[in-house]
Design an enzyme around this catalytic site. Structure first.
Site, PDB file in Angstrom:
ATOM      1  N   GLY A 168      46.108  58.524  51.074  1.00 19.51           N
ATOM      2  CA  GLY A 168      47.237  59.343  51.522  1.00 19.51           C
ATOM      3  C   GLY A 168      46.915  60.030  52.829  1.00 19.51           C
ATOM      4  O   GLY A 168      46.071  59.566  53.609  1.00 19.51           O
ATOM      5  N   SER A 169      47.542  61.156  53.055  1.00 23.13           N
ATOM      6  CA  SER A 169      47.433  61.821  54.355  1.00 23.13           C
ATOM      7  C   SER A 169      46.174  62.692  54.436  1.00 23.13           C
ATOM      8  O   SER A 169      45.594  63.072  53.413  1.00 23.13           O
ATOM      9  CB  SER A 169      48.669  62.693  54.576  1.00 23.13           C
ATOM     10  OG  SER A 169      48.693  63.705  53.611  1.00 23.13           O
ATOM     11  N   GLU A 225      36.766  51.290  50.659  1.00 23.86           N
ATOM     12  CA  GLU A 225      37.250  50.392  49.612  1.00 23.86           C
ATOM     13  C   GLU A 225      36.941  48.975  50.078  1.00 23.86           C
ATOM     14  O   GLU A 225      36.754  48.719  51.270  1.00 23.86           O
ATOM     15  CB  GLU A 225      38.750  50.575  49.385  1.00 23.86           C
ATOM     16  CG  GLU A 225      39.069  51.938  48.786  1.00 23.86           C
ATOM     17  CD  GLU A 225      40.492  52.068  48.281  1.00 23.86           C
ATOM     18  OE1 GLU A 225      41.426  51.807  49.055  1.00 23.86           O
ATOM     19  OE2 GLU A 225      40.658  52.452  47.106  1.00 23.86           O
ATOM     20  N   GLU A 247      40.834  57.717  51.399  1.00 25.32           N
ATOM     21  CA  GLU A 247      41.348  56.760  52.393  1.00 25.32           C
ATOM     22  C   GLU A 247      42.543  57.431  53.049  1.00 25.32           C
ATOM     23  O   GLU A 247      43.627  57.491  52.470  1.00 25.32           O
ATOM     24  CB  GLU A 247      41.777  55.461  51.698  1.00 25.32           C
ATOM     25  CG  GLU A 247      40.634  54.658  51.109  1.00 25.32           C
ATOM     26  CD  GLU A 247      39.783  53.963  52.168  1.00 25.32           C
ATOM     27  OE1 GLU A 247      40.138  54.010  53.364  1.00 25.32           O
ATOM     28  OE2 GLU A 247      38.753  53.393  51.803  1.00 25.32           O
ATOM     29  N   CYS A 285      48.302  52.408  57.484  1.00 29.10           N
ATOM     30  CA  CYS A 285      47.342  53.451  57.862  1.00 29.10           C
ATOM     31  C   CYS A 285      46.564  53.046  59.106  1.00 29.10           C
ATOM     32  O   CYS A 285      46.383  53.840  60.020  1.00 29.10           O
ATOM     33  CB  CYS A 285      46.405  53.746  56.698  1.00 29.10           C
ATOM     34  SG  CYS A 285      45.662  52.279  55.992  1.00 29.10           S
ATOM     35  N   THR A 327      46.595  66.188  52.605  1.00 27.50           N
ATOM     36  CA  THR A 327      46.487  66.091  51.141  1.00 27.50           C
ATOM     37  C   THR A 327      45.061  65.720  50.745  1.00 27.50           C
ATOM     38  O   THR A 327      44.535  66.213  49.743  1.00 27.50           O
ATOM     39  CB  THR A 327      47.499  65.074  50.575  1.00 27.50           C
ATOM     40  OG1 THR A 327      48.777  65.334  51.126  1.00 27.50           O
ATOM     41  CG2 THR A 327      47.595  65.163  49.063  1.00 27.50           C
ATOM     42  N   GLY A 328      44.412  64.888  51.543  1.00 24.58           N
ATOM     43  CA  GLY A 328      43.020  64.528  51.269  1.00 24.58           C
ATOM     44  C   GLY A 328      42.122  65.757  51.197  1.00 24.58           C
ATOM     45  O   GLY A 328      41.225  65.849  50.357  1.00 24.58           O
ATOM     46  N   ASN A 365      53.254  53.053  51.067  1.00 29.77           N
ATOM     47  CA  ASN A 365      53.456  51.948  52.023  1.00 29.77           C
ATOM     48  C   ASN A 365      53.123  50.581  51.428  1.00 29.77           C
ATOM     49  O   ASN A 365      53.782  49.592  51.729  1.00 29.77           O
ATOM     50  CB  ASN A 365      52.697  52.197  53.336  1.00 29.77           C
ATOM     51  CG  ASN A 365      51.210  52.358  53.142  1.00 29.77           C
ATOM     52  OD1 ASN A 365      50.736  52.646  52.048  1.00 29.77           O
ATOM     53  ND2 ASN A 365      50.460  52.175  54.205  1.00 29.77           N
TER      54      ASN A 365
HETATM   55  P1  NAD Z   1      50.602  62.120  50.866  1.00 28.07           P
HETATM   56  O1  NAD Z   1      49.235  62.565  51.141  1.00 28.07           O
HETATM   57  O2  NAD Z   1      51.712  63.085  50.995  1.00 28.07           O
HETATM   58  O3  NAD Z   1      50.732  61.525  49.389  1.00 28.07           O
HETATM   59  C1  NAD Z   1      49.841  60.560  48.881  1.00 28.07           C
HETATM   60  C2  NAD Z   1      49.693  60.752  47.398  1.00 28.07           C
HETATM   61  O4  NAD Z   1      49.146  62.043  47.124  1.00 28.07           O
HETATM   62  C3  NAD Z   1      50.996  60.686  46.611  1.00 28.07           C
HETATM   63  O5  NAD Z   1      50.750  59.985  45.408  1.00 28.07           O
HETATM   64  C4  NAD Z   1      51.285  62.152  46.320  1.00 28.07           C
HETATM   65  O6  NAD Z   1      52.093  62.347  45.176  1.00 28.07           O
HETATM   66  C5  NAD Z   1      49.901  62.688  46.104  1.00 28.07           C
HETATM   67  N1  NAD Z   1      49.756  64.132  46.280  1.00 28.07           N
HETATM   68  C6  NAD Z   1      50.543  64.988  46.964  1.00 28.07           C
HETATM   69  N2  NAD Z   1      50.036  66.238  46.930  1.00 28.07           N
HETATM   70  C7  NAD Z   1      48.884  66.164  46.227  1.00 28.07           C
HETATM   71  C8  NAD Z   1      47.868  67.104  45.873  1.00 28.07           C
HETATM   72  N3  NAD Z   1      47.948  68.379  46.234  1.00 28.07           N
HETATM   73  N4  NAD Z   1      46.825  66.677  45.160  1.00 28.07           N
HETATM   74  C9  NAD Z   1      46.695  65.375  44.808  1.00 28.07           C
HETATM   75  N5  NAD Z   1      47.617  64.436  45.110  1.00 28.07           N
HETATM   76  C10 NAD Z   1      48.698  64.819  45.806  1.00 28.07           C
HETATM   77  O7  NAD Z   1      50.818  60.847  51.763  1.00 28.07           O
HETATM   78  P2  NAD Z   1      51.974  60.507  52.776  1.00 28.07           P
HETATM   79  O8  NAD Z   1      51.858  61.435  53.922  1.00 28.07           O
HETATM   80  O9  NAD Z   1      53.256  60.362  52.075  1.00 28.07           O
HETATM   81  O10 NAD Z   1      51.444  59.037  53.179  1.00 28.07           O
HETATM   82  C11 NAD Z   1      51.209  58.608  54.440  1.00 28.07           C
HETATM   83  C12 NAD Z   1      49.748  58.812  54.822  1.00 28.07           C
HETATM   84  O11 NAD Z   1      48.883  57.988  54.036  1.00 28.07           O
HETATM   85  C13 NAD Z   1      49.503  58.406  56.258  1.00 28.07           C
HETATM   86  O12 NAD Z   1      48.689  59.373  56.867  1.00 28.07           O
HETATM   87  C14 NAD Z   1      48.754  57.092  56.117  1.00 28.07           C
HETATM   88  O13 NAD Z   1      47.957  56.770  57.234  1.00 28.07           O
HETATM   89  C15 NAD Z   1      47.950  57.340  54.886  1.00 28.07           C
HETATM   90  N6  NAD Z   1      47.455  56.079  54.309  1.00 28.07           N
HETATM   91  C16 NAD Z   1      46.115  55.817  54.359  1.00 28.07           C
HETATM   92  C17 NAD Z   1      45.628  54.603  53.872  1.00 28.07           C
HETATM   93  C18 NAD Z   1      44.162  54.248  53.949  1.00 28.07           C
HETATM   94  O14 NAD Z   1      43.734  53.329  53.241  1.00 28.07           O
HETATM   95  N7  NAD Z   1      43.366  54.893  54.778  1.00 28.07           N
HETATM   96  C19 NAD Z   1      46.516  53.678  53.318  1.00 28.07           C
HETATM   97  C20 NAD Z   1      47.860  53.984  53.291  1.00 28.07           C
HETATM   98  C21 NAD Z   1      48.322  55.194  53.789  1.00 28.07           C
END
Ligand code: NAD
Length: 473
Positions: free
Chosen positions: A224-225, A454, A246, A280, A228-229, A150
């Protein structure tokens, strides 16, 4: 429409720009078509980057804080000199309007302003005739920074700048949806940094676990999500890496009954719809008193009517497409589900005809908890507006979620708003605004929205280990 020549960026490993073992197509979300193939790193190339990072670390940590801060200011100079190209790449790959892409890069420069002048003194616990005890902050080592689509450049800079200032080296893995600008940034930064201090390796999602499980990486900073976190945390456990997570949010906003609807409509709208709702900590559920429900819905819809959705490079556009097809499908499914459950799309904007990941700016009312659009994070240009009659009930509904990223209270009585804010379970609670994320203020989630923060000195300390020096006199 703005244009710029695109040169295919390369991976940066050990100070060199190199081709990948494979390639990764990247789609322009305004057309739905690939516009470039970028290099994708193999597991062996990641190993090489980790070796280069570990080789660079001792020299970088031995560099004084002031010299490291000079280096991040040099990074800012490089970004300023290349802002047109970087903003163009962000717009093409991410979809946001060019002015917003420039705004994203401007926020990166503010990271440098803040961390470039921060001080990091040891904390003295005791200093008397019997001895001296001081608490020092040491860099953790090699950081793996995993970012999302994003705000591709800002997410990378949020990690890179404090990590470097604290004395670490970093390997950034951008999202496979938006690797282009970050790879280009990685190439550009080699002009001003020693080899191995910043490396950018792109690849599919599979590169993520390779980084989080790697024994040569000491800290993961992940954006990320939530699902995945959790995988990141589990994978990091094998080598007890430090983690900052995050993650996603389902931020609630509560409007109090003293607001002037006309005065808050604009800000309430953009709280939910900035970056086409792909924020997010965007406002994702709005609780409005029944006594003012219709007026507030109208005020928000009036601002929604000003939105011009289109390709980010086109003039006059202030909202872009949804960034990727799975996200578009998800936003569509949640919206259609809400309407099927009895919700009313009381505002639905226009989108360009033809291909591209377009979704109309949509405001929904007549839904409640139990509907996935309300309970889950849509992360797109749709927002449910819910009615309440009892403020305690609204607070309980706002808190009834596993998420805890941001929240907001809207009122003309700031003391009353602050008292409600205290009762909301979130990492940040804003009054009469939502969200506000800057370099100088800690930002992070509670509950399942994350671990750690952060931004600010707190964010920088997350890239350090505590080391105690205890001297007996
Ligand atoms: P995602 O979790 O699918 O992907 C994020 C990153 O993780 C990508 O670089 C991806 O390649 C990597 N990834 C995927 N699988 C992985 C694994 N098993 N191990 C390690 N890395 C891996 O994210 P998404 O769903 O595409 O993104 C949207 C989400 O991100 C939303 O939930 C949004 O709220 C969140 N987000 C949070 C923040 C914050 O600062 N809190 C900021 C932006 C987005």
């Amino acid at each position: 429409m703005a244009t710029h020549t695109i040169t295919t960026p390369r991976l940066t490993i050990g100070g060199r720009a190199v081709a990948g073992a494979a390639t990764l197509p990247v789609i322009d979300p305004s057309t739905g078509e690939p516009f470039i193939e970028v290099p994708a790193a193999s597991a062996e190339q990641l190993d090489e980057a980790v070796r280069a990072a570990n080789a660079a670390f001792p020299g970088w940590r031995a560099t004084s804080l002031e010299r490291r801060q000079d280096a991040v200011r040099a990074i800012a100079d490089v970004i300023r000199a290349n802002i047109d190209e970087l903003a163009y790449l962000v717009t093409i790959e991410q979809g946001k309007p060019l002015a917003s892409a420039r705004g994203e890069i401007g926020a990166c420069l503010r990271q440098v302003d803040f961390f470039g002048s921060i001080t990091l003194e040891p904390r003295i616990i005791k200093d008397d005739e019997t001895g001296r005890v001081e608490v020092r902050r040491e860099p953790v080592g090699v950081v793996g920074g995993i970012t999302v689509w994003n705000y591709p450049i800002l997410a990378a800079m949020f990690k890179l700048v404090p990590a470097l200032v604290a004395g670490n080296v970093i390997i950034i893995k951008p999202s496979p949806y938006t690797p282009v600008a970050t790879l280009r940034l990685g190439e550009l930064l080699q002009q001003v940094l020693p080899p191995g201090v910043v490396q950018v390796v792109a690849g599919t999602d599979e590169l993520g676990p390779a980084l989080t499980g790697h024994p040569g990486v000491h800290k993961i900073s992940f954006t990320g999500s939530v699902p995945t976190g959790k995988l990141v945390m589990a994978s990091s456990a094998g080598t007890l890496k430090r983690v900052t997570l995050e993650l996603g949010g389902n931020d609630a906003g509560i409007v109090l009954d003293d607001v002037d609807p006309a005065a808050v409509g604009k800000d309430l709208f953009w709280a939910g719809f900035s970056n086409s709702g792909q924020v997010c900590a965007a406002l994702k559920r709005l609780y409005v008193p029944a006594s003012k429900f219709d007026e507030i819905c109208e005020a928000i819809a009036a601002e929604a009517a000003t939105v011009v959705v289109g390709p980010g490079l086109a003039d006059g556009v202030n909202a872009g497409p949804v960034q990727n097809k799975p996200q578009l499908d998800r936003v569509r499914e949640l919206t259609e589900g809400a309407i099927a459950a009895g919700g009313e799309a009381f505002f639905s904007g226009k989108v360009p005809e033809g291909p591209g990941y377009w979704f109309p700016t949509t405001l929904i009312r007549g839904v409640a908890e139990g509907t996935p659009l309300v309970d889950e994070e849509p992360f797109g240009p749709v927002m449910p507006i819910l009615s309440y009659t009892d403020l305690d009930d609204a607070v309980a509904r706002a808190n009834d979620t596993d998420y805890g990223l941001g929240a907001s209270v809207w009122s003309s009585d700031l003391d009353r708003a602050a008292a409600v804010a205290e009762r909301l379970d979130a990492g940040s609670v804003w009054v009469n605004q939502h969200p506000v994320v800057t370099a100088t203020v800690p930002f992070g989630g509670v509950k399942q929205s994350g671990i750690g923060v952060e931004g600010s000195l707190d964010g920088l300390l997350a890239y350090t280990n505590i080391k105690v020096l205890s001297i007996k006199r």
